[in-house]
Design an enzyme around this catalytic site. Structure first.
Site, PDB file in Angstrom:
ATOM      1  N   CYS A 102      17.435 -32.871 -41.723  1.00 42.22           N
ATOM      2  CA  CYS A 102      18.434 -32.300 -42.041  1.00 42.22           C
ATOM      3  C   CYS A 102      19.661 -33.212 -41.395  1.00 42.22           C
ATOM      4  O   CYS A 102      19.943 -33.307 -40.211  1.00 42.22           O
ATOM      5  CB  CYS A 102      18.687 -30.818 -41.108  1.00 42.22           C
ATOM      6  SG  CYS A 102      20.448 -30.087 -41.385  1.00 42.22           S
ATOM      7  N   CYS A 105      22.854 -31.262 -39.614  1.00 41.28           N
ATOM      8  CA  CYS A 105      22.603 -30.769 -38.504  1.00 41.28           C
ATOM      9  C   CYS A 105      21.059 -30.393 -37.844  1.00 41.28           C
ATOM     10  O   CYS A 105      20.512 -31.471 -37.437  1.00 41.28           O
ATOM     11  CB  CYS A 105      23.220 -29.250 -38.325  1.00 41.28           C
ATOM     12  SG  CYS A 105      23.145 -28.479 -36.674  1.00 41.28           S
ATOM     13  N   SER A 106      20.459 -29.308 -38.143  1.00 40.32           N
ATOM     14  CA  SER A 106      19.321 -29.126 -37.823  1.00 40.32           C
ATOM     15  C   SER A 106      18.427 -27.849 -38.526  1.00 40.32           C
ATOM     16  O   SER A 106      17.398 -27.366 -37.939  1.00 40.32           O
ATOM     17  CB  SER A 106      19.290 -28.758 -36.282  1.00 40.32           C
ATOM     18  OG  SER A 106      20.033 -27.561 -36.239  1.00 40.32           O
ATOM     19  N   CYS A 107      18.682 -27.784 -39.760  1.00 45.29           N
ATOM     20  CA  CYS A 107      18.435 -26.846 -40.737  1.00 45.29           C
ATOM     21  C   CYS A 107      16.888 -27.034 -40.619  1.00 45.29           C
ATOM     22  O   CYS A 107      16.303 -28.197 -40.692  1.00 45.29           O
ATOM     23  CB  CYS A 107      18.697 -26.755 -42.068  1.00 45.29           C
ATOM     24  SG  CYS A 107      20.464 -25.851 -42.084  1.00 45.29           S
TER      25      CYS A 107
END
Lengths: 205, 102
Positions: A102, A105-107
């Protein structure tokens, strides 16, 4: 990860202040916070994803459904959950290796793999996975031969990915449960392969 | 909007920090920030607004903060913008709690 210019104790104090205010105003319930933390520390994790992978390995029909429509095939196992509402499953083969990132961000599919590890959220992984995936994979100890195509999937808030790793050879007699025990988190992100058990053992049911 | 969060292809970020046997949270405050965010973004603001809030962090801060510090920034921004808590209340509570520690 960068080191903050704030001290850990200052941050912890700030967090306690916010928690006490939100609790006092009835915006959050401390018992709910504990339940959320407990769920992500103990109940929701890569073992959920491993069940999906093992089922796809033993059931050809399930695998076809999983690759055609990940969201509904995962729902069949009752594993749909927050942050995993729309899922695409990508299959590793001798010709293709898939890697999930991702960049923004951090999906990540929380309901299926739990919360992402620090490296997945790091600036290094987010920036580099899309331009030099082979080098990134080498840092995980994974050498992908040049003739194998690497496909990198950039997750977003609405769509998240799960890698279906290759079933290791020598596991033909293993049960679905025993196979699930072989599947690691990193293998389902694409930074590892799944390896057969070192020796025939009690898990070969 | 462009910003430091749009990180795909950026150079110079160094080796991947791989931790063996990493715990889900590295401290109690990380767990609390996660849980408070989770609890509020289910009830008070959608998850997209939460992510956007972390992207509104000034670029210099974004690049020098840890992951859950960015979440904390987003949480604080949203609870104050939505008038659930005021910035003054937060500072006053910090002062009160830090006095109690001594």
């Amino acid at each position: 990860m960068p080191h903050s210019h704030h001290s850990e104790s200052d941050i912890a104090l700030r967090v306690r202040a916010i928690e006490s205010l939100l609790a006092e105003k009835g915006i959050i319930d401390p018992a709910t916070l504990d339940a959320i933390i407990d769920a992500y520390e103990h109940r929701i994790g890569p073992h959920n994803g491993a069940r999906i992978v093992a089922k796809a390995w033993v059931s050809y029909d399930y695998k076809q459904r999983l690759l055609a429509d990940g969201t509904s095939a995962i729902a069949e196992l009752g594993l749909t959950g927050f942050s995993s509402e729309h899922m695409v499953v990508v299959e590793n083969t001798p010709q293709v290796h898939n890697l999930v990132v991702c960049t923004l961000c951090s999906c990540y599919p929380w309901a299926i793999l739990g919360l992402p590890p620090t490296w997945y959220k790091s600036f290094a992984y987010r920036s580099r996975a899309v331009i030099e995936p082979r080098k990134v994979l080498q840092e995980f100890g994974l050498d992908i031969p040049d003739e194998v195509e690497i496909r990198v999937w950039d997750s977003n808030a609405d769509l998240r990915y799960l890698v279906l790793p290759e079933r290791p050879s020598g596991t033909e007699d293993m049960s679905e449960e025993a196979l699930a025990d072989l599947v690691t988190r990193n293998a389902m992100i694409g930074t590892a392969k799944v390896y057969p058990p070192r020796s025939p053992s009690t898990i070969t049911a | 909007m462009n910003g430091p969060h749009d990180m795909g292809g950026m150079h110079g970020m160094g080796p991947i920090p791989i931790e063996a046997d990493e715990s889900v949270f590295h401290s109690q405050w990380e767990a609390k920030v996660f849980a408070m965010s989770f609890a509020t973004f289910c009830n008070y603001f959608p998850v997209d607004e939460t992510r956007h809030a972390s992207e509104r962090m000034p670029p210099g801060d974004y690049l020098t903060s840890s992951y859950y510090e960015r979440w904390l920034y987003a949480l604080e921004l949203l609870i104050t913008e939505h008038n659930l808590v005021t910035p003054e209340e937060i500072e006053q509570r910090i002062a009160k709690l830090s006095q109690e520690e001594y």
